[in-house]
Design a protein around this motif. Structure first.
Motif, PDB file in Angstrom:
ATOM      1  N   GLN A 104       0.831  -1.202   0.000  1.00 12.53           N
ATOM      2  CA  GLN A 104       0.000   0.000   0.000  1.00 12.53           C
ATOM      3  C   GLN A 104       0.867   1.255   0.000  1.00 12.53           C
ATOM      4  O   GLN A 104       0.521   2.255  -0.623  1.00 12.53           O
ATOM      5  CB  GLN A 104      -0.954  -0.028   1.204  1.00 12.53           C
ATOM      6  CG  GLN A 104      -2.094  -1.019   0.986  1.00 12.53           C
ATOM      7  CD  GLN A 104      -2.866  -1.363   2.238  1.00 12.53           C
ATOM      8  OE1 GLN A 104      -2.668  -0.758   3.291  1.00 12.53           O
ATOM      9  NE2 GLN A 104      -3.755  -2.333   2.131  1.00 12.53           N
ATOM     10  N   VAL A 105       2.008   1.195   0.689  1.00  9.41           N
ATOM     11  CA  VAL A 105       2.918   2.338   0.673  1.00  9.41           C
ATOM     12  C   VAL A 105       3.617   2.429  -0.679  1.00  9.41           C
ATOM     13  O   VAL A 105       3.713   3.498  -1.285  1.00  9.41           O
ATOM     14  CB  VAL A 105       3.972   2.222   1.793  1.00  9.41           C
ATOM     15  CG1 VAL A 105       5.040   3.281   1.624  1.00  9.41           C
ATOM     16  CG2 VAL A 105       3.309   2.352   3.146  1.00  9.41           C
TER      17      VAL A 105
ATOM     18  N   SER B 116       4.740   7.391   1.641  1.00  8.60           N
ATOM     19  CA  SER B 116       3.302   7.279   1.403  1.00  8.60           C
ATOM     20  C   SER B 116       2.688   8.648   1.123  1.00  8.60           C
ATOM     21  O   SER B 116       1.591   8.747   0.600  1.00  8.60           O
ATOM     22  CB  SER B 116       2.614   6.627   2.600  1.00  8.60           C
ATOM     23  OG  SER B 116       2.552   7.528   3.682  1.00  8.60           O
ATOM     24  N   ARG B 117       3.398   9.715   1.444  1.00 14.32           N
ATOM     25  CA  ARG B 117       2.873  11.058   1.194  1.00 14.32           C
ATOM     26  C   ARG B 117       3.275  11.589  -0.172  1.00 14.32           C
ATOM     27  O   ARG B 117       2.743  12.602  -0.625  1.00 14.32           O
ATOM     28  CB  ARG B 117       3.368  12.033   2.258  1.00 14.32           C
ATOM     29  CG  ARG B 117       2.787  11.760   3.624  1.00 14.32           C
ATOM     30  CD  ARG B 117       3.443  12.628   4.661  1.00 14.32           C
ATOM     31  NE  ARG B 117       2.991  12.306   6.003  1.00 14.32           N
ATOM     32  CZ  ARG B 117       1.941  12.875   6.574  1.00 14.32           C
ATOM     33  NH1 ARG B 117       1.245  13.784   5.939  1.00 14.32           N
ATOM     34  NH2 ARG B 117       1.597  12.535   7.796  1.00 14.32           N
TER      35      ARG B 117
ATOM     36  N   ARG C 117       1.249   3.577  -3.111  1.00 15.83           N
ATOM     37  CA  ARG C 117       0.521   4.728  -2.566  1.00 15.83           C
ATOM     38  C   ARG C 117      -0.962   4.591  -2.882  1.00 15.83           C
ATOM     39  O   ARG C 117      -1.617   5.530  -3.315  1.00 15.83           O
ATOM     40  CB  ARG C 117       1.084   6.041  -3.131  1.00 15.83           C
ATOM     41  CG  ARG C 117       2.537   6.260  -2.736  1.00 15.83           C
ATOM     42  CD  ARG C 117       3.068   7.600  -3.141  1.00 15.83           C
ATOM     43  NE  ARG C 117       2.291   8.658  -2.555  1.00 15.83           N
ATOM     44  CZ  ARG C 117       1.738   9.648  -3.251  1.00 15.83           C
ATOM     45  NH1 ARG C 117       1.867   9.691  -4.548  1.00 15.83           N
ATOM     46  NH2 ARG C 117       1.053  10.568  -2.640  1.00 15.83           N
ATOM     47  N   ASN C 118      -1.461   3.382  -2.651  1.00 11.40           N
ATOM     48  CA  ASN C 118      -2.831   3.080  -3.022  1.00 11.40           C
ATOM     49  C   ASN C 118      -3.453   2.223  -1.921  1.00 11.40           C
ATOM     50  O   ASN C 118      -2.974   1.127  -1.640  1.00 11.40           O
ATOM     51  CB  ASN C 118      -2.817   2.320  -4.352  1.00 11.40           C
ATOM     52  CG  ASN C 118      -4.203   2.157  -4.923  1.00 11.40           C
ATOM     53  OD1 ASN C 118      -5.182   2.089  -4.195  1.00 11.40           O
ATOM     54  ND2 ASN C 118      -4.277   2.106  -6.228  1.00 11.40           N
ATOM     55  N   PRO C 119      -4.514   2.715  -1.286  1.00  9.05           N
ATOM     56  CA  PRO C 119      -5.125   1.967  -0.188  1.00  9.05           C
ATOM     57  C   PRO C 119      -5.737   0.643  -0.642  1.00  9.05           C
ATOM     58  O   PRO C 119      -6.016  -0.215   0.187  1.00  9.05           O
ATOM     59  CB  PRO C 119      -6.226   2.896   0.327  1.00  9.05           C
ATOM     60  CG  PRO C 119      -5.955   4.229  -0.279  1.00  9.05           C
ATOM     61  CD  PRO C 119      -5.169   4.002  -1.516  1.00  9.05           C
TER      62      PRO C 119
END
Lengths: 325, 257
Positions: A79-80, A214-215, A83-85
């Protein structure tokens, strides 16, 4: 404000949850034991049923814990990375590659070792293929990586369907169980557990950098993160963790996607807490689900992947609904 | 002679096969403020990212405090310059305070957690951009302007001697535009930090910067003191539209004709 004290407190709580899940897994089954008897068995006492606990239930629980932990950890890392939940450990095709290998081995009647070996080879093959294709022009962007992974997974899915279509009836059940995830066939417990510990030890020093990643890539780079190297490392680590889990227990669904989100909803998105907490929670969930899987309609065993989803979906929806807007 | 905070030598920047800056020489010293102006797509952001070491130049070099980028570890670079990107994307939730604390990363050891001192820095940065009291708010409940000011607060906690700002005024109301520019122009507060910023309003560039760099988008560029370079004639050429200049109390305003 993130603080170490709060993180340790939450991890201690999850540690208790893990112990509780183990106790349940050891005590429950066709042979019921009390808490005292379980403790006596573990301390080497001569209790009726000690063999069942030590030879069957404990190894299976340990393998399940390791696989659940690996999947949740890999999911959090994916997910990091993307960068996608919505990312999960299987999104980049690692499990589909393993599935192709495993089903091929089952179809041709290979031994358990052959199935494990070919599953792992398939996972590595998919991993290398996705990396090579996504990296082709050196861009290695999230979108390209995601699309490449999804397409490779789809290709492997087609091969899996093809094998299921041509497989003889007698082998179909084994193949389906492998695909849904099944700890009944889990081999030795210590290799996945060792991989889980190793993966955590490798990932935790970089947890704050993962927060920044992740940002945003450029933001992270501007704040002093060696983004390129870190992303390669996460890809490698998450893929190997997934490969190991899938080889051990088949493609158990849901744990890798939902456990990181459960932890995130309950404790925030700080990777320093999220990674170890996901590993503990994922391991506990899989142990509990597997205990249910083998007791719910005993003596018949259900594939554990069905149970992880049946437990996970309502818990997740509950947490989501009480989240303040 | 002191080493400049930022020095570009023979800097050539390409994007998608187009040369946007050719052989640029640039020096920025302590307390200096430089505005980068140019049309949309002229390459202002790309140049700024190159100056921040976030993308490699086609030729030439960028030195930060005397060291060229490839030789500069990312962590060391992050203590010498802070970069504000044009967009903030937040795929995952976080609180305002946690986001402001991200600026402390290059100052913390690998195993260290943010201390109470770091939190104090972050709170005072939030107060400086008018976000005091919102520490516990989830970031996805912020408005565009509030999110932009939060990004600036995170930048302030980085406490570096050089700020590279890509459109720092994006999404901001007039009052917050002035507040942000005054914040960065307040040399004592920033301990004499230098600022390079991409701006859209040449009037604000004239008022808050010492020098300006004009980028024409075809490799040409010119730089100089704001008084000499920010004229109606040059800016009309830069933007490809006739502008006239009004001057009042030493401040300039450029009006499209």
């Amino acid at each position: 404000m993130p603080s170490r004290g709060r993180a340790l407190l939450i991890l201690a709580g999850l540690g208790l949850l893990a112990l509780g899940s183990f106790w349940t897994a050891l005590a429950v089954g066709s042979l019921q034991l009390t808490a005292g008897e379980v403790a006596a068995v573990l301390l080497g006492g001569d209790v009726a049923g000690a063999d069942v606990v030590l030879q069957l239930r404990l190894p299976r629980a340990l393998a399940g814990f390791a696989c659940g932990g690996l999947l949740a950890l890999a999911g959090a890392l994916m997910q990091v990375l993307l960068r996608n939940p919505l990312a999960d450990p299987y999104i980049l095709g690692v499990s589909s590659g393993a599935g192709v290998g495993a089903l091929f081995a089952i179809l041709f009647g290979w031994s358990a070792w052959g199935i494990d070996g070919l599953a792992f080879a398939g996972a590595l093959g998919a991993m290398v293929l996705v990396f090579g294709l996504a990296h082709g022009d050196g861009s290695w962007t999230q979108t390209r990586l995601l699309l490449t992974g999804v397409i490779v997974a789809a290709g492997c899915g087609a091969l899996i369907t093809l094998m299921l279509a041509v497989a003889p009836e007698a082998k179909l059940r084994g193949m389906l169980f492998w695909l849904m995830g099944d700890l009944g066939q889990a081999g030795r417990w210590w290799p996945p557990l060792a991989v889980l510990v190793l993966a955590l030890v490798l990932a935790l020093p970089f947890a704050r950098e993962l927060n920044l990643l992740s940002r945003g890539l450029m933001q992270a780079q501007a704040l002093g993160v060696a983004v390129g190297r870190l992303r390669y490392a996460i890809y490698l680590l998450a893929s190997l963790a997934t490969a190991w889990s899938v080889t051990t227990a088949g493609s158990v669904g849901f744990v890798g996607l939902v456990v990181p989100h459960l932890v995130r909803l309950a404790a925030g998105n700080d990777q320093r807490l999220l990674l170890p907490a996901s590993a503990l929670a994922g391991g506990s969930l899989l142990v509990l689900a597997d205990t249910l899987a083998r007791t719910l309609v005993a003596p018949q065993q259900l594939p554990v992947g069905v149970l992880t989803a049946l437990i996970g979906v309502p818990v997740f929806l509950f947490l989501l609904s009480r989240q303040p807007r | 002679m002191t080493v400049p905070l930022l020095e570009a030598a023979g800097l050539t920047v390409d994007i998608a096969g187009r040369r946007i800056v050719d052989g640029l020489d640039l020096k920025v010293g302590r307390g200096e403020r430089l505005a980068i102006l140019g049309q949309n797509g002229a390459g202002k952001s790309t140049l700024l990212a190159t100056l921040a070491g976030l993308r490699p130049p086609a030729a030439g070099s960028v030195h930060l405090g005397g060291t060229a980028y490839p030789a500069l570890a990312p962590r060391i670079a992050a203590r010498r310059r802070a970069w504000l990107g044009q967009t903030q994307t937040d795929p995952f939730g976080s609180t305002v305070l946690e986001t402001a604390l991200t600026g402390r990363h290059p100052h913390l050891g690998r195993w260290a957690w943010e201390s109470e001192g770091d939190a104090e820095l972050a709170r005072s940065a939030l107060a400086a951009v008018g976000l005091g009291g919102l520490e516990r708010r989830p970031i996805h409940t912020l408005s565009g302007g509030e999110r932009q000011r939060l990004a600036i607060a995170a930048l302030l906690t980085q406490a570096s001697p050089l700020y590279l700002l890509d459109e720092p005024l994006a999404h901001l109301d007039l009052n917050h535009q002035m507040a942000v520019l005054e914040l960065f122009a307040d040399a004592p507060r920033n301990d004499g930090a230098a600022v390079v910023m991409v701006l859209h309003d040449p009037g604000l560039a004239h008022r808050f910067c010492h020098r300006a760099l004009l980028i024409y988008g075809d490799g040409r560029s010119s730089q100089g003191d704001v008084d000499t370079i920010l004229t109606a004639e040059r800016l009309s050429e830069l933007y490809g539209y006739r502008l006239s200049m009004l001057e009042k109390d030493g401040r300039r305003c450029f009006l499209p004709e």
